[in-house]
Write an enzyme that holds these catalytic residues in place. Sequence first.
Site, PDB file in Angstrom:
ATOM      1  CB  CYS A  78      48.032  73.721  28.322  1.00 49.74           C
ATOM      2  SG  CYS A  78      48.526  72.492  27.088  1.00 49.74           S
ATOM      3  CG  LEU A 125      47.228  69.301  24.700  1.00 49.75           C
ATOM      4  CD1 LEU A 125      47.519  68.280  25.790  1.00 49.75           C
ATOM      5  CD2 LEU A 125      48.532  69.842  24.105  1.00 49.75           C
ATOM      6  CG  ASP A 126      44.369  73.778  26.413  1.00 51.13           C
ATOM      7  OD1 ASP A 126      43.148  73.999  26.546  1.00 51.13           O
ATOM      8  OD2 ASP A 126      45.239  74.580  26.781  1.00 51.13           O
ATOM      9  N   PRO A 127      41.567  72.266  23.966  1.00 50.26           N
ATOM     10  CG  PRO A 127      39.394  72.418  23.087  1.00 50.26           C
ATOM     11  CD  PRO A 127      40.800  72.926  22.884  1.00 50.26           C
ATOM     12  CG  ASP A 187      41.848  70.917  28.594  1.00 45.72           C
ATOM     13  OD1 ASP A 187      41.232  70.116  27.850  1.00 45.72           O
ATOM     14  OD2 ASP A 187      41.758  72.154  28.455  1.00 45.72           O
TER      15      ASP A 187
END
Length: 459
Positions: free
Chosen positions: A163, A133-135, A138
């Site tokens: 986030c 997700l993050d990273p 994004d």
Amino acid sequence: MDAMLPFVGSSKKVLLLGAGFVTRPTAVELDKAGIKVTVACRTLESAKKLCEGLPQSNAISLDVSDNAALEREIGKVGLVISLIPYTFHAQVIKAAINQKKHVVTTSYVSDAMMALDQEAKDAGITVFNEIGLDPGLDHLYAVKTITEVHKAGGKITSFLSYCGGLPAPENSDNPLGYKFSWSPRGVLLAARNTAQYYKDGKKETTPGDKLMSTAKPYQIYPGYAFEAYPNRDSTPFRERYNIPEAQTLIRGTLRYQGNPAFVQTLRDLGLLSEDKHDFMQNSDATWKESFAKIVGSSSSTDTDLVWAVSSKTKFADNDEKERILAGLRWVGLFSDDKIGPGGNPLDCLCGSLEKKMQYEKGERDFVMLQHKFGIEWADGRHETRTSTLCEYGESEGSGGYSAMAKLVGVPCAVAVQMVLSGEIKDKGILAPVTPELAEPIRVKLQKDYGIELIEKTLA
């Protein structure tokens, strides 16, 4: 789901290291694709639990610090997925280089990992990272908009990316507005990190001891009360995202209103310290006695504790003071509750929070991610664009995915399939921060899984 390119030999087998809460979606999606998954965990029971209901999967016990055993298992498959703590990734990559097998992780590329780039290239293997997700997501949507703007002759003058992995608003019913799917330790340690970023052309630094006090209200949708603060070092992303023109570049974290001030208070009071204390070695010690010593109170009475707390931290106003004091009581710091094992303030606090802040049956998590791009066109016009993801998880106990598990685990599974099928061919230590690597994964996630950020032009 679209058919992948055909797999051959051991390339249809993968080794999945770890059985944490984000691993289930990865294992499920690979199983659906007909890929045989060997789940390896130090405890066999954890690995077996992850394999339940997955006909293509099998469980083994493996200690990754045993290099010979690790290489032996990697040698049996086409690719290894490392979803264990990032400190082990370099060791896993070295073993994979020796066996000439591909690797996928969801973690940031560390210096220790990047140092293996040439060896990975020489071995002819792909080591694909930063695809959660993050990273992960994004990157995919940052690269998309930046590439579109550059191709149309525009400049990215500012890039803000925030986030948050949070409880759904109706389940954020505690003083921190937060719940844990795993140990609170990592979340609380992250609150001590120094942050670096660019603001109005200048490189700025926020020291870790003041990080939470810099949180500001951040509006995404009017229905959510968020506060945002910068996260670690954003400065390399000028180069990574190819936006040297960006005057402001901040990547950060979202929390519900009131959380940063509460966590800053915990930090100011010494509760995030890992320093061992003699008086905390006895797990039967009470919190109020231990708390009194941590904050230097003359006694453990309510009045003296409040005085000591007030002398060690600053409150914005009296309402905030009352709110935070009520929260400290809720945590149990003024009580006769036992501190439990840990021996230091941070670990004893984590033990208490973990008991009080778990997701209960029927509750669900929530993820919010937004990029905000400031754009300047060749004719001098200015424009603001956003890319936003708002995702609710399945409720606890339903058997479905949490939002966080889905948004980390599914992108990881897609990357694994694309490496195995040859759709991702590049070798070495990689991350999806170029259009060539990011766009094919972005499209597949959007088309096959409905995972996407919604793009809007605001002005």
